[in-house]
Write a protein that holds these residues in place. Structure first.
Motif, PDB file in Angstrom:
ATOM      1  N   THR A 121      12.272  10.144  20.609  1.00 16.35           N
ATOM      2  CA  THR A 121      13.208   9.081  20.259  1.00 16.35           C
ATOM      3  C   THR A 121      12.588   8.165  19.088  1.00 16.35           C
ATOM      4  N   SER A 122      13.040   8.004  17.877  1.00 15.65           N
ATOM      5  CA  SER A 122      12.608   7.272  16.908  1.00 15.65           C
ATOM      6  C   SER A 122      13.457   6.119  16.625  1.00 15.65           C
ATOM      7  N   HIS A 123      12.857   4.787  16.416  1.00 12.49           N
ATOM      8  CA  HIS A 123      13.319   3.394  16.025  1.00 12.49           C
ATOM      9  C   HIS A 123      12.771   3.082  14.722  1.00 12.49           C
ATOM     10  N   PHE A 124      13.673   2.815  14.006  1.00 11.63           N
ATOM     11  CA  PHE A 124      13.241   2.485  12.528  1.00 11.63           C
ATOM     12  C   PHE A 124      13.174   0.916  12.425  1.00 11.63           C
ATOM     13  N   SER A 125      12.221   0.395  11.999  1.00 10.85           N
ATOM     14  CA  SER A 125      12.196  -1.006  11.795  1.00 10.85           C
ATOM     15  C   SER A 125      12.757  -1.306  10.449  1.00 10.85           C
ATOM     16  N   MET A 129      11.553   7.942   4.434  1.00  9.07           N
ATOM     17  CA  MET A 129      11.857   8.951   5.397  1.00  9.07           C
ATOM     18  C   MET A 129      11.324  10.316   5.214  1.00  9.07           C
ATOM     19  N   ALA A 130      11.328  10.952   3.976  1.00  3.93           N
ATOM     20  CA  ALA A 130      10.814  12.059   3.819  1.00  3.93           C
ATOM     21  C   ALA A 130       9.543  12.253   4.353  1.00  3.93           C
ATOM     22  N   LEU A 134       0.876  -1.391   0.032  1.00  6.98           N
ATOM     23  CA  LEU A 134       0.102  -0.114   0.034  1.00  6.98           C
ATOM     24  C   LEU A 134       0.884   1.289   0.007  1.00  6.98           C
ATOM     25  N   GLY A 135       2.178   1.107  -0.118  1.00  2.00           N
ATOM     26  CA  GLY A 135       2.976   2.170   0.156  1.00  2.00           C
ATOM     27  C   GLY A 135       3.421   2.697   1.123  1.00  2.00           C
ATOM     28  N   PHE A 136       3.282   1.770   2.380  1.00  2.00           N
ATOM     29  CA  PHE A 136       3.634   2.173   3.739  1.00  2.00           C
ATOM     30  C   PHE A 136       4.854   1.505   4.366  1.00  2.00           C
ATOM     31  N   GLY A 137       6.044   1.621   3.568  1.00  2.00           N
ATOM     32  CA  GLY A 137       7.213   0.803   3.647  1.00  2.00           C
ATOM     33  C   GLY A 137       7.896   0.850   4.694  1.00  2.00           C
ATOM     34  N   LEU A 138       7.756   2.129   5.330  1.00  2.00           N
ATOM     35  CA  LEU A 138       8.618   2.315   6.524  1.00  2.00           C
ATOM     36  C   LEU A 138       7.613   2.627   8.079  1.00  2.00           C
ATOM     37  N   SER A 139       8.211   1.526   8.852  1.00  2.00           N
ATOM     38  CA  SER A 139       7.569   1.458  10.093  1.00  2.00           C
ATOM     39  C   SER A 139       8.623   1.998  11.197  1.00  2.00           C
ATOM     40  N   VAL A 140       8.046   2.891  12.032  1.00  2.00           N
ATOM     41  CA  VAL A 140       8.914   3.621  13.153  1.00  2.00           C
ATOM     42  C   VAL A 140       8.158   3.576  14.513  1.00  2.00           C
ATOM     43  N   PHE A 141       8.988   3.227  15.471  1.00  2.00           N
ATOM     44  CA  PHE A 141       8.485   3.165  16.852  1.00  2.00           C
ATOM     45  C   PHE A 141       8.992   4.505  17.531  1.00  2.00           C
ATOM     46  N   VAL A 142       8.179   5.540  17.816  1.00  2.00           N
ATOM     47  CA  VAL A 142       8.196   6.744  18.119  1.00  2.00           C
ATOM     48  C   VAL A 142       8.119   6.743  19.700  1.00  2.00           C
ATOM     49  N   GLY A 143       9.256   7.021  20.602  1.00  2.00           N
ATOM     50  CA  GLY A 143       8.967   7.440  22.165  1.00  2.00           C
ATOM     51  C   GLY A 143       8.779   8.754  22.429  1.00  2.00           C
ATOM     52  N   ILE A 144       7.764   9.068  23.109  1.00  2.00           N
ATOM     53  CA  ILE A 144       7.553  10.283  23.654  1.00  2.00           C
ATOM     54  C   ILE A 144       7.593  10.506  24.996  1.00  2.00           C
ATOM     55  N   GLU A 145       8.486  11.531  25.492  1.00  2.00           N
ATOM     56  CA  GLU A 145       8.681  12.110  26.781  1.00  2.00           C
ATOM     57  C   GLU A 145       7.859  13.414  26.890  1.00  2.00           C
ATOM     58  N   ALA A 146       6.815  13.351  27.603  1.00  2.00           N
ATOM     59  CA  ALA A 146       5.982  14.438  27.931  1.00  2.00           C
ATOM     60  C   ALA A 146       6.415  15.663  28.545  1.00  2.00           C
ATOM     61  N   ALA A 147       6.303  16.858  27.934  1.00  2.00           N
ATOM     62  CA  ALA A 147       6.693  18.202  28.480  1.00  2.00           C
ATOM     63  C   ALA A 147       6.247  18.399  29.629  1.00  2.00           C
ATOM     64  N   ASP A 148       4.908  17.890  30.146  1.00  2.00           N
ATOM     65  CA  ASP A 148       4.350  17.980  31.585  1.00  2.00           C
ATOM     66  C   ASP A 148       3.232  16.613  31.462  1.00  2.00           C
ATOM     67  N   HIS A 149       2.780  16.485  32.677  1.00  2.00           N
ATOM     68  CA  HIS A 149       1.759  15.420  32.820  1.00  2.00           C
ATOM     69  C   HIS A 149       0.419  15.866  33.306  1.00  2.00           C
ATOM     70  N   SER A 150       0.212  17.217  32.855  1.00  2.00           N
ATOM     71  CA  SER A 150      -1.132  17.854  33.173  1.00  2.00           C
ATOM     72  C   SER A 150      -2.067  17.062  32.158  1.00  2.00           C
ATOM     73  N   LEU A 207       4.365   5.354  20.181  1.00  2.00           N
ATOM     74  CA  LEU A 207       3.603   5.342  18.868  1.00  2.00           C
ATOM     75  C   LEU A 207       4.185   4.380  17.853  1.00  2.00           C
ATOM     76  N   ARG A 208       3.245   3.404  16.940  1.00  2.00           N
ATOM     77  CA  ARG A 208       3.575   2.968  15.932  1.00  2.00           C
ATOM     78  C   ARG A 208       3.152   3.820  14.759  1.00  2.00           C
ATOM     79  N   VAL A 209       3.992   4.053  14.070  1.00  2.00           N
ATOM     80  CA  VAL A 209       3.834   5.112  12.990  1.00  2.00           C
ATOM     81  C   VAL A 209       4.195   4.136  11.596  1.00  2.00           C
ATOM     82  N   SER A 210       3.339   4.471  10.733  1.00  2.00           N
ATOM     83  CA  SER A 210       3.624   4.054   9.091  1.00  2.00           C
ATOM     84  C   SER A 210       3.587   5.071   8.266  1.00  2.00           C
ATOM     85  N   VAL A 211       4.579   4.947   7.421  1.00  2.00           N
ATOM     86  CA  VAL A 211       4.784   6.156   6.340  1.00  2.00           C
ATOM     87  C   VAL A 211       5.461   5.558   5.084  1.00  2.00           C
ATOM     88  N   PRO A 212       5.473   6.103   4.107  1.00  2.00           N
ATOM     89  CA  PRO A 212       5.955   5.502   2.885  1.00  2.00           C
ATOM     90  C   PRO A 212       7.512   5.578   2.975  1.00  2.00           C
TER      91      PRO A 212
END
Length: 157
Positions: free
Chosen positions: A136-140, A116-117, A62-78, A109-114
Motif C-alpha cells: 500500500t502506497s501513500h503519497f505525500s 511517479m515514473a 536534490l531532485g527527490f520531490g516525491l515522498s512515498v510511505f509504503v506499507g508492506i504486508e509480508a507473504a510469510d513471517h519466516s 518504508l519511507r521512500v524518496s524518488v524524483p
C-alpha cells in the motif's frame, strides 16, 4: 534507556540542533570549559548516544520531490523471508527509512524518488525481489514538519 545528566542532555540537544557548532560554543552553552565538553562528547559517542554527524539536505533541491510511505504486508513471517526483505531494501537506495510494525502492516518504508515514473520503477524492483502479500502506497503532498532532533529535556529534573 541511558541515563544522561543535565549537561549531557544539553550537549546532545545542541548537537542535534547544529552539529557544526564549535566545541567552544557548545561548552559555553552547557557551562563547561572546552576540554571537559569534548570529553563528554567523546563519551556520548562511545556510549552510542551520538551515532553520527551529518548534513541535512533539501530533497526537492536534490531532485527527490516525491515522498512515498509504503506499507508492506509480508507473504510469510519466516526468517528466510525477513532476510530476503532486508537484502531487498538494502539494495534499494530510495528507501530512506524502514520499520517493522505492529498492526495492519508488517513493514513501513519511507521512500524518496524524483517522480511517479521513478516510483513505478522502484515498485517493480521491490515486488520482483521477493513475494509480498500486499503493498500500500501513500503519497505525500506536502511535508509540514520535519526534524531529526528529539525533544530532549534540557531543564533540571
Amino acid at each position: 534507556m541511558t541515563q544522561l545528566d543535565l549537561i549531557d542532555r544539553k550537549i546532545v540537544a545542541a548537537l542535534m540542533e547544529d552539529a557544526t557548532l564549535p566545541i567552544a560554543q557548545i561548552a559555553d552553552r552547557v557551562g563547561l570549559s572546552q576540554t571537559p565538553c569534548w570529553k563528554r562528547i567523546q563519551k556520548l559517542e562511545a556510549m552510542g548516544v551520538l551515532t553520527g554527524r551529518v548534513a541535512l539536505a533539501d530533497p526537492g533541491k536534490l531532485g527527490f520531490g516525491l515522498s512515498v510511505f509504503v506499507g508492506i504486508e509480508a507473504a510469510d513471517h519466516s526468517a528466510e523471508w525477513r532476510d530476503s526483505f532486508m537484502a531487498a531494501i538494502d539494495s534499494l537506495p530510495e528507501v530512506m527509512e524502514a520499520y517493522r510494525m505492529a498492526g495492519e502492516m508488517d513493514y513501513l518504508l519511507r521512500v524518496s524518488v524524483p517522480d511517479m515514473a521513478a516510483f513505478d520503477d522502484f515498485y517493480r524492483r521491490l515486488t520482483n525481489a521477493l513475494p509480498i502479500k500486499n503493498v500500500t502506497s501513500h503519497f505525500s503532498m506536502e511535508r509540514l514538519r520535519f526534524t531529526t532532533a528529539y525533544p530532549v529535556n534540557t531543564r533540571d529534573r
